[in-house]
Structures are given as structure tokens and as C-alpha cells.
Design a protein around this motif. Structure first.
Motif, mmCIF file in Angstrom:
data_model
loop_
_atom_site.group_PDB
_atom_site.id
_atom_site.type_symbol
_atom_site.label_atom_id
_atom_site.label_comp_id
_atom_site.label_asym_id
_atom_site.label_seq_id
_atom_site.Cartn_x
_atom_site.Cartn_y
_atom_site.Cartn_z
ATOM 1 N N ALA A 29 0.829 -1.209 0.000
ATOM 2 C CA ALA A 29 0.000 0.000 0.000
ATOM 3 C C ALA A 29 0.865 1.261 0.000
ATOM 4 N N LEU A 30 1.939 1.270 0.780
ATOM 5 C CA LEU A 30 2.817 2.445 0.819
ATOM 6 C C LEU A 30 3.503 2.661 -0.525
ATOM 7 N N GLY A 31 3.925 1.584 -1.153
ATOM 8 C CA GLY A 31 4.613 1.691 -2.432
ATOM 9 C C GLY A 31 3.717 2.141 -3.574
ATOM 10 N N ARG A 32 2.413 1.949 -3.444
ATOM 11 C CA ARG A 32 1.465 2.330 -4.494
ATOM 12 C C ARG A 32 0.924 3.747 -4.333
ATOM 13 N N ARG A 33 1.209 4.395 -3.237
ATOM 14 C CA ARG A 33 0.677 5.746 -3.021
ATOM 15 C C ARG A 33 1.273 6.734 -4.011
ATOM 16 N N VAL A 34 0.458 7.695 -4.406
ATOM 17 C CA VAL A 34 0.929 8.743 -5.307
ATOM 18 C C VAL A 34 1.983 9.571 -4.569
ATOM 19 N N GLY A 35 3.099 9.816 -5.230
ATOM 20 C CA GLY A 35 4.160 10.624 -4.629
ATOM 21 C C GLY A 35 5.052 9.856 -3.685
ATOM 22 N N SER A 36 5.025 8.521 -3.713
ATOM 23 C CA SER A 36 5.885 7.754 -2.814
ATOM 24 C C SER A 36 7.121 7.256 -3.558
ATOM 25 N N PHE A 37 8.205 7.078 -2.816
ATOM 26 C CA PHE A 37 9.454 6.581 -3.387
ATOM 27 C C PHE A 37 10.272 5.921 -2.290
ATOM 28 N N GLY A 38 11.104 4.976 -2.674
ATOM 29 C CA GLY A 38 11.990 4.314 -1.724
ATOM 30 C C GLY A 38 13.037 5.281 -1.224
ATOM 31 N N CYS A 39 13.222 5.325 0.086
ATOM 32 C CA CYS A 39 14.140 6.296 0.672
ATOM 33 C C CYS A 39 14.741 5.705 1.944
ATOM 34 N N LEU A 40 16.058 5.698 2.019
ATOM 35 C CA LEU A 40 16.750 5.249 3.210
ATOM 36 C C LEU A 40 17.142 6.474 4.025
ATOM 37 N N VAL A 41 17.074 6.384 5.344
ATOM 38 C CA VAL A 41 17.401 7.504 6.223
ATOM 39 C C VAL A 41 18.542 7.094 7.142
ATOM 40 N N GLY A 42 19.513 7.985 7.296
ATOM 41 C CA GLY A 42 20.639 7.727 8.188
ATOM 42 C C GLY A 42 21.109 9.006 8.842
ATOM 43 N N ASP A 43 21.831 8.862 9.937
ATOM 44 C CA ASP A 43 22.385 10.031 10.626
ATOM 45 C C ASP A 43 23.736 10.444 10.059
ATOM 46 N N ARG A 44 24.374 9.527 9.313
ATOM 47 C CA ARG A 44 25.687 9.805 8.716
ATOM 48 C C ARG A 44 25.637 9.457 7.228
ATOM 49 N N PRO A 45 26.544 10.021 6.427
ATOM 50 C CA PRO A 45 26.504 9.748 4.987
ATOM 51 C C PRO A 45 26.810 8.307 4.618
ATOM 52 N N ASP A 46 27.455 7.573 5.513
ATOM 53 C CA ASP A 46 27.787 6.173 5.224
ATOM 54 C C ASP A 46 26.886 5.195 5.978
ATOM 55 N N GLY A 47 25.802 5.699 6.558
ATOM 56 C CA GLY A 47 24.858 4.826 7.264
ATOM 57 C C GLY A 47 25.158 4.782 8.738
ATOM 58 N N PRO A 48 24.596 3.867 9.460
ATOM 59 C CA PRO A 48 23.695 2.798 9.019
ATOM 60 C C PRO A 48 22.376 3.367 8.518
ATOM 61 N N TRP A 49 21.783 2.662 7.561
ATOM 62 C CA TRP A 49 20.587 3.118 6.892
ATOM 63 C C TRP A 49 19.354 2.399 7.404
ATOM 64 N N ALA A 50 18.287 3.139 7.558
ATOM 65 C CA ALA A 50 16.973 2.567 7.885
ATOM 66 C C ALA A 50 16.155 2.601 6.596
ATOM 67 N N ARG A 51 15.708 1.439 6.151
ATOM 68 C CA ARG A 51 14.919 1.362 4.915
ATOM 69 C C ARG A 51 13.516 1.884 5.149
ATOM 70 N N GLY A 52 12.984 2.531 4.109
ATOM 71 C CA GLY A 52 11.634 3.036 4.247
ATOM 72 C C GLY A 52 11.070 3.558 2.947
ATOM 73 N N VAL A 53 9.902 4.130 3.061
ATOM 74 C CA VAL A 53 9.195 4.729 1.933
ATOM 75 C C VAL A 53 8.831 6.153 2.335
ATOM 76 N N ALA A 54 9.163 7.100 1.467
ATOM 77 C CA ALA A 54 8.802 8.499 1.705
ATOM 78 C C ALA A 54 7.661 8.861 0.764
ATOM 79 N N GLN A 55 6.870 9.849 1.182
ATOM 80 C CA GLN A 55 5.757 10.313 0.359
ATOM 81 C C GLN A 55 5.645 11.819 0.486
ATOM 82 N N TYR A 56 5.491 12.466 -0.678
ATOM 83 C CA TYR A 56 5.279 13.902 -0.693
ATOM 84 C C TYR A 56 3.853 14.199 -0.278
ATOM 85 N N GLY A 57 3.702 15.175 0.611
ATOM 86 C CA GLY A 57 2.396 15.701 0.955
ATOM 87 C C GLY A 57 2.348 17.158 0.529
#
Length: 143
Positions: A29-57
Motif C-alpha cells: 500500500a505504501l509503495g502504491r501511493r501517489v508521490g511515494s518513493f523508496g528512501c533510506l534515512v541515516g544520521d551519517r553519509p555512510d549509514g547505518p541506513w533505515a529502509r523506508g518509503v517516503a511520500q510527498y504531501g
């Protein structure tokens, strides 16, 4: 094995199946939303990365953690509070390619601004910067 032990095993198996179905449904459902894209978030440029989905509102960028069953986003950043400080293009093929973006973000609930690193595809980065640049500006400001 006794009847009670079988009941516990069957109950646990059903619970695992239910959790797997809920997670798969949420992820799809998250991947099918309009304006959604795969996006990893981290506190540093080399990770560690948390996988997720971002969506524009309209006014915020919503980010859902991939490994979660919560119905609400894990992070919400105001559109006007996102500043791209730096970007770094990752060379490579497939999953190793992408763009790492260092941003200053302000949480929706007016917390203190902090820096985060977002890793996304080059296409998602193009959409991300377009979305930020399309922020309605005040009358009288110079762009």
C-alpha cells in the motif's frame, strides 16, 4: 504432544502468518501511493541506513519505516523546513547506485532542526528537489 501444546503451536503459527500478511499489505500500500518513493534515512553519509518509503504531501514529507506495522509515519518533516545542504552521487549498478542527500530538517511538531542523510534513486532525487522548489513562496520574495 498434548492438545494444549498443539493449540499453542497452531495459534503461534496463525499469529506469524497474520503479521506477515499485514506487513506485506502495508508495504504494498505504501509503495502504491501517489508521490511515494523508496528512501533510506541515516544520521551519517555512510549509514547505518533505515529502509523506508517516503511520500510527498502538500506541506510535509512523510517517511515510513519499512520494518514496522505502525499505521503512522515514523518521521514527518515540514516542506518549508527541509533544506538540501549537500548531495553526493553514488556510482554503481543497481542497488549500489543512487544519491545521498544531506538535509537540515524541521519536524512537523516544531522540534529543533537536525541533519539527516537521505539515500534515494537519481529519479527520486529529481522529484524531491522539484517538490522542494515548488514550495509556495511569500509575496515579495526574490527567487
Amino acid at each position: 504432544m498434548s492438545g494444549a501444546a498443539w493449540a499453542v503451536v497452531v495459534g503461534a503459527a496463525l499469529l506469524l502468518v497474520l503479521v506477515a500478511v499485514l506487513w506485506a499489505s502495508r508495504t504494498a500500500a505504501l509503495g502504491r501511493r501517489v508521490g511515494s518513493f523508496g528512501c533510506l534515512v541515516g544520521d551519517r553519509p555512510d549509514g547505518p541506513w533505515a529502509r523506508g518509503v517516503a511520500q510527498y504531501g502538500a506541506t510535509c514529507l512523510y517517511w515510513w519505516r519499512r520494518a514496522s506495522l505502525l499505521p503512522r509515519p515514523a518521521q514527518v518533516w515540514t516542506r518549508a523546513g527541509i533544506t538540501v545542504l549537500e548531495r553526493h552521487v553514488l556510482e554503481g549498478e543497481g542497488a549500489s547506485a543512487g544519491v545521498v542527500v544531506r538535509c537540515r530538517v524541521t519536524p512537523e511538531r516544531q522540534g529543533t532542526a537536525r541533519e539527516v542523510h537521505l539515500r534515494m534513486s537519481p529519479e527520486a532525487y529529481a522529484g524531491f528537489t522539484s517538490w522542494i522548489e515548488a514550495t509556495p513562496s511569500r509575496v515579495g520574495t526574490v527567487i
